[in-house]
Design a protein around this motif. Structure first.
Motif, short mmCIF file in Angstrom:
data_model
loop_
_atom_site.label_atom_id
_atom_site.label_comp_id
_atom_site.label_asym_id
_atom_site.label_seq_id
_atom_site.Cartn_x
_atom_site.Cartn_y
_atom_site.Cartn_z
N GLY A 68 22.63 -15.99 11.69
CA GLY A 68 22.96 -17.09 10.59
C GLY A 68 22.86 -16.48 9.12
N GLU A 69 22.87 -17.34 8.21
CA GLU A 69 22.75 -16.98 6.91
C GLU A 69 21.34 -16.94 6.35
OE1 GLU A 69 25.64 -19.18 4.77
OE2 GLU A 69 24.52 -19.37 2.87
N ALA A 70 20.61 -18.02 6.24
CA ALA A 70 19.46 -18.03 5.85
C ALA A 70 18.63 -19.35 6.09
CB ALA A 70 19.59 -18.12 4.20
N ALA A 121 18.49 -14.86 14.48
CA ALA A 121 17.94 -14.25 13.40
C ALA A 121 18.97 -14.45 12.35
CB ALA A 121 17.78 -12.69 13.29
N ASN A 122 18.68 -14.37 10.96
CA ASN A 122 19.29 -14.73 9.70
C ASN A 122 19.41 -13.49 8.86
OD1 ASN A 122 20.08 -17.67 9.71
ND2 ASN A 122 17.68 -17.73 9.64
N ILE A 123 20.45 -13.47 8.17
CA ILE A 123 21.00 -12.36 7.06
C ILE A 123 19.62 -12.44 6.26
CG2 ILE A 123 22.07 -11.44 5.30
CD1 ILE A 123 23.75 -11.26 7.62
N TYR A 161 32.73 -20.03 13.54
CA TYR A 161 32.20 -21.00 12.49
C TYR A 161 30.41 -21.01 12.61
CZ TYR A 161 37.01 -22.07 11.63
OH TYR A 161 38.55 -22.12 11.31
N HIS A 162 30.00 -21.61 11.47
CA HIS A 162 28.58 -21.77 11.45
C HIS A 162 28.22 -23.54 12.02
CE1 HIS A 162 24.75 -22.70 9.74
NE2 HIS A 162 24.61 -21.46 9.38
N PRO A 163 27.20 -23.73 12.73
CA PRO A 163 27.06 -24.87 13.22
C PRO A 163 26.95 -25.95 12.27
CG PRO A 163 25.43 -23.16 14.05
CD PRO A 163 26.25 -22.56 13.12
N1 URA Z 1 21.50 -22.10 8.68
C1 URA Z 1 21.18 -20.74 8.97
O1 URA Z 1 22.18 -20.02 8.65
N2 URA Z 1 20.22 -20.36 9.42
C2 URA Z 1 19.25 -21.24 9.76
O2 URA Z 1 18.01 -20.68 10.42
C3 URA Z 1 19.12 -22.59 9.80
C4 URA Z 1 20.21 -23.07 9.30
#
Ligand code: URA
Length: 233
Positions: A83-85, A123-125, A204-206
């Motif tokens: 994901g992103e962060a 994980a995230n970026i 797509y992102h959740p």
């Molecule tokens: N959105 C993200 O991209 N990462 C997370 O861990 C939570 C929400």
């Protein structure tokens, strides 16, 4: 084989290469990346990498974070989600995707794929929360990337599902948006060419799905492709 048929074959080959290059350019892929400098974490295992990240002060986010959200799951997972962060819940609990969007990702994994969070790696970026959930800044991404790059190198997943534009663009080194990218496999390109590179499936992102439930259908199509790919052994 006569000269005419050799020439015909040659022209066909040139046309195919030209088409491929054109398609790559249209998708925003540029030339191969410059060789990367040796990672400071090249010799670290996942535990050492996590321990290092816990004390990281490489970018300004260390001043505002509550916890470092390194990543969770099977260190030998065939499937990784990026994901992103971290958001507020993740920053509080130290685990990725545990808030509302996380619940949706967990449903995709458990109800959709019949796996558990422990079967995959998440994980995230960025490992630290940007204040107010603002977009990651480019220096933060640059400072944090060696952690994710080493995670991927150690875990060696077969497939990485890139959740949202930000992760997809970073993992594929492109500026193309998620709507154009999603639904197709691309070789992971963060650290230049590598043998046996994992395949990246952008979707797509959740969090986007929470705002646009109709897009769940598209994500399900993408996830089915991932399941089929993993089944191929
Ligand atoms: N959105 C993200 O991209 N990462 C997370 O861990 C939570 C929400």
């Amino acid at each position: 084989m006569n000269t005419d048929s050799i020439r015909e074959e040659y022209l066909q080959l040139v046309a195919t290469v030209r088409e491929y290059v054109q398609e790559q350019l249209e998708l925003g892929f540029t030339e191969l990346q410059e060789p990367q400098p040796e990672s400071p974490y090249a010799t670290f295992d996942l535990r050492q990498l996590d321990a290092d990240a816990q004390g990281c002060t490489r970018c300004g986010l260390h001043a505002t974070r509550n916890t470092v959200v390194f990543g969770v799951g099977d260190p030998n997972a065939a499937l990784m989600f990026v994901g992103e962060a971290p958001g507020a819940d993740e920053d509080r609990l130290g685990e990725p995707f545990v808030g509302r969007a996380g619940k949706l990702l967990t449903d995709i994994i458990e109800k959709g794929m019949h796996l558990t969070r422990a079967d995959v790696y998440i994980a995230n970026i960025l490992k630290c929360r940007p204040p107010g959930n603002r977009n990651p800044a480019s220096d933060e991404v640059e400072m944090c990337s060696p952690y994710l790059e080493r995670q991927i190198e150690l875990i060696q997943p077969k497939v990485i599902v890139a959740l949202g534009s930000f992760a997809a663009q970073k993992l594929l080194n492109t500026k193309t948006g998620i709507t154009a990218l999603r639904g197709e496999f691309y070789p992971y390109g963060i650290a230049g060419q590598r043998e046996n590179a994992p395949m990246v499936m952008p979707t797509y992102h959740p969090a986007y799905l929470l705002r646009n439930p109709n897009a769940k259908r598209d994500v399900w199509e993408d996830i089915k492709k991932v399941m089929d790919f993993l089944k191929q052994g």
